[in-house]
Design an enzyme around this catalytic site. Structure first.
Site, short mmCIF file in Angstrom:
data_model
loop_
_atom_site.label_atom_id
_atom_site.label_comp_id
_atom_site.label_asym_id
_atom_site.label_seq_id
_atom_site.Cartn_x
_atom_site.Cartn_y
_atom_site.Cartn_z
N GLU A 46 0.49 -30.67 -23.33
CA GLU A 46 1.14 -29.37 -23.20
C GLU A 46 2.67 -29.53 -23.25
O GLU A 46 3.24 -30.42 -22.62
CB GLU A 46 0.71 -28.76 -21.86
CG GLU A 46 1.25 -27.39 -21.57
CD GLU A 46 0.73 -26.82 -20.26
OE1 GLU A 46 1.02 -25.65 -19.97
OE2 GLU A 46 0.03 -27.55 -19.51
N LYS A 115 -0.60 -19.92 -24.47
CA LYS A 115 -1.36 -20.11 -23.23
C LYS A 115 -1.70 -18.73 -22.66
O LYS A 115 -0.82 -17.90 -22.47
CB LYS A 115 -0.53 -20.92 -22.24
CG LYS A 115 -1.25 -21.34 -20.97
CD LYS A 115 -0.39 -22.29 -20.17
CE LYS A 115 -1.09 -22.84 -18.95
NZ LYS A 115 -0.26 -23.84 -18.24
N CYS A 168 -4.28 -26.00 -20.76
CA CYS A 168 -4.29 -26.37 -19.34
C CYS A 168 -5.00 -25.37 -18.44
O CYS A 168 -6.22 -25.38 -18.33
CB CYS A 168 -2.86 -26.61 -18.87
SG CYS A 168 -2.82 -27.54 -17.31
#
Length: 633
Positions: A46, A115, A168
């Protein structure tokens, strides 16, 4: 040759915090190295181009400008790289900043995935800088003057592989985006992560990856931030993992820069989804289509295959797991038999005991079932029936085992009855043909059925899954019973189940030890100078046939793929031509023997591979294997 694999990799290199160009150079080198290694998809951690722990530096235009410049430089420098790269980078759009995964190939930005879920608790406070992707009102993003797809995207990799991306925190919620991506067609999920280390957290994170790969029936590629990230408050260990359908294929060493790579079997994943309610789930949820992005197909190179092919897929390699599995299987067998005894109201069982593995396992399971029901063991009637090929050793083993178990013993010699039958049908007793052999099998079966009637007992069958697959049983002979407890137990597993009884049993342990060392044989022909009749010399090694069987009925593996896998699995044990020889035998016998499987007695299913004609495996008895055999030419 399309083998149904895609090679993927996750890399956790040392990051240079707030130095995007240095990180872009690292990414370039990693991508070209991956291409040399035959990798088709490479995942970075990430926010790799900047580092995840830049904190309020994400509010600095200088860092964001340099991150975009580094991405454009990386695109320019990788125009000759076929590997699809998934790189973490902060990108601006519509006045907001997004934590993104940039998907690139051969100098093109294929798409950008933001994200979706932004953590903002305890040590995580990403909402201070980033906007959640699900709030974005755009479906394209302008990078370097070029518009690229933006949002939840599916990337068609070719050859049946479709890539989805999440980042994540997306994995740590009740319904991760990868669930929807998978339902819409993604069978490879990449997660770019920056998950810090805490005592015990790695076990939970590992379980999440395994569980999500199983729930989504997908390959899951997890790339985590590691060395070089700021340790002001947190430590990142670079825990890279690749899982497939609940199985961990490989994982990197934590607290070091690492790269992991493995081959995802998208062919098997497609088969798993097809034979489940997976595809119906998307319709139930009423999911709409996602943007699909085309990629240049990167062909899988068989020479780059780096995945372990388990030579014994029915048998866990780990001792503890194998012991647990054996105990569970035996409990299933015994419970199934106990239920049938309850239903029929019978207090006795008849079982033929040869002194071989299969009948031994069936006897041990029957004893277990009687104990479960609280029935006296004299109600188990073990019948040994010496014939023309019975050896002293197997007869001794059979008698000793029954004595130690304290079951009722009957010894009925069948030679006289068989000779009478030869005379009745005009068979020369010196002609050792199939009639000579099958007469003995059917004589034994007749005795067992009639004795079961006489004793008001249930006849317990002993034949196993491997014999049924190859047709290595006599039709309406040992192939028939009233309930077959071994019907879904392959030969390679039978050995371990008997060994489990030996290691956990009592007085019968010595008898079981002798049985375990006896060659597999039907003992229908008299011993010769080479000893007793050897089954595997006739039909081939059971460990090969069980391997072929597993991949054929579990995943529908095509012949070339099955041959490729078998040669890898048994490298050093069997020559490639030997594997090919027995694979041809397997297909011929498997197709020719369906008529026997079409009329099997009931028996408990204990694993995911079974040949029951009542649901697990149905095929026409007159199907031809030529298309399968031609593929091996």
């Amino acid at each position: 040759m399309d083998l149904g694999y895609i090679k993927v990799s996750a890399v956790s290199p040392r990051v240079h915090l707030a130095r995007p160009m240095e990180n872009a150079r690292t990414a370039k080198n990693a991508l070209f190295k991956a291409q040399d290694d035959g990798v088709q998809v490479l995942a970075f951690p990430e926010l790799f181009l900047t580092g995840y722990t830049c904190a309020d530096l994400f509010s600095q235009q200088q860092l964001l400008d340099k991150a975009e410049e580094a991405l454009l430089w990386l695109l320019c420098e990788t125009q000759d790289c076929r590997t699809v790269g998934v790189v973490g980078v902060p990108l601006r759009a519509e006045g907001s900043l997004y934590n993104c995964a940039a998907v690139l190939q051969k100098g093109k930005l294929l798409g950008v995935v933001p994200k979706m879920l932004i953590p903002n608790v305890r040590e995580f406070y990403e909402k201070r800088w980033f906007s959640p992707g699900h709030n974005a009102r755009i479906d394209q993003i302008n990078i370097g003057g070029v518009l690229s797809p933006f949002g939840s995207l599916l990337f068609d990799l070719g050859r049946g592989a479709t890539l989805g991306v999440e980042i994540c925190e997306d994995l740590w919620v009740a319904v991760p985006p990868s669930c929807f991506l998978s339902l819409m067609g993604a069978n490879v999920i990449v997660n770019l992560s920056a998950s810090n280390e805490l005592a015990g957290k790695n076990d939970y994170r590992r379980a999440l990856v395994l569980q999500q790969s199983a729930r989504c029936m997908c390959g899951y590629v997890y790339a985590c931030a590691g060395e070089g990230e700021s340790s002001t408050d947190l430590v990142f260990a670079g825990n890279s993992m690749i899982a497939e359908n609940g199985v961990m294929l490989c994982e990197g060493e934590r607290f070091s820069s690492n790269t992991v790579a493995s081959c995802i079997d998208v062919g098997n994943l497609s088969m798993e989804r097809r034979y489940s309610s997976f595809t119906d789930n998307a319709h139930v949820l009423g999911l709409d289509g996602l943007q699909r992005v085309g990629c240049e197909t990167v062909e899988f190179d068989p020479a780059s295959f780096n995945r372990r092919a388990d030579p014994h897929p029915f048998v866990p390699a780990n001792d503890a797991a194998r012991e647990e599995r054996c105990a569970e299987i035996i409990s299933i067998q015994a419970a199934g038999l106990a239920r049938r005894l309850e239903h029929t109201g019978q207090k006795r069982a008849v079982i033929g005991i040869s002194g071989g593995l299969d009948s031994t396992l069936a006897l041990m399971v029957t004893v277990r079932a009687f104990k479960k029901l609280g029935l006296p063991l004299f109600g188990v009637i073990g019948v040994t029936m010496p014939g023309f090929g019975t050896s002293e050793g197997t007869l001794k083993n059979a008698m000793e085992l029954m004595e130690k178990l304290k079951v009722t013993i009957k010894k009925i010699d069948i030679k006289k009855a068989c000779l009478q039958h030869f005379e009745d049908i005009g068979q020369d007793p010196d002609k050792r043909d199939v009639t000579y052999e099958n007469t003995q099998a059917r004589e034994r079966t007749q005795i067992l059925f009639d004795l079961a009637n006489k004793e008001k007992a249930l006849l317990v069958g002993t034949g196993d899954l491997s014999e049924l697959a190859l047709g290595w049983c006599t039709y309406n002979g040992d192939h028939m019973s009233m309930y077959g407890v071994n019907v879904s137990i392959p030969k390679t597993l039978v050995h371990y189940l008997v060994r489990f009884f030996m290691e956990t049993g009592g007085e019968e342990a010595d008898a079981l030890r002798g049985i375990l060392t006896t060659p597999i044989s039907p003992e229908l022909l008299p011993p010769d100078e080479n000893g007793i009749q050897d089954t595997q010399a006739k039909v081939g090694p059971y460990e090969l046939h069980d391997f072929f069987l597993y991949h054929t009925i579990r995943f529908g593996a095509p012949p070339k793929k099955l041959l490729f896998l078998a040669r890898h699995a048994f490298e050093g044990a069997y020559d490639g031509e030997v594997v090919l020889k027995w694979l041809r035998v397997f297909y011929k016998r498997f197709f020719a023997s369906q008529f026997k499987r079409s009329c099997l007695p009931d028996g408990p299913k204990v694993g995911s591979a079974s040949l029951s004609p009542r649901g697990d495996w149905r095929m026409p008895s007159d199907a031809n294997p030529d298309e399968w055999l031609d593929d091996l030419k």
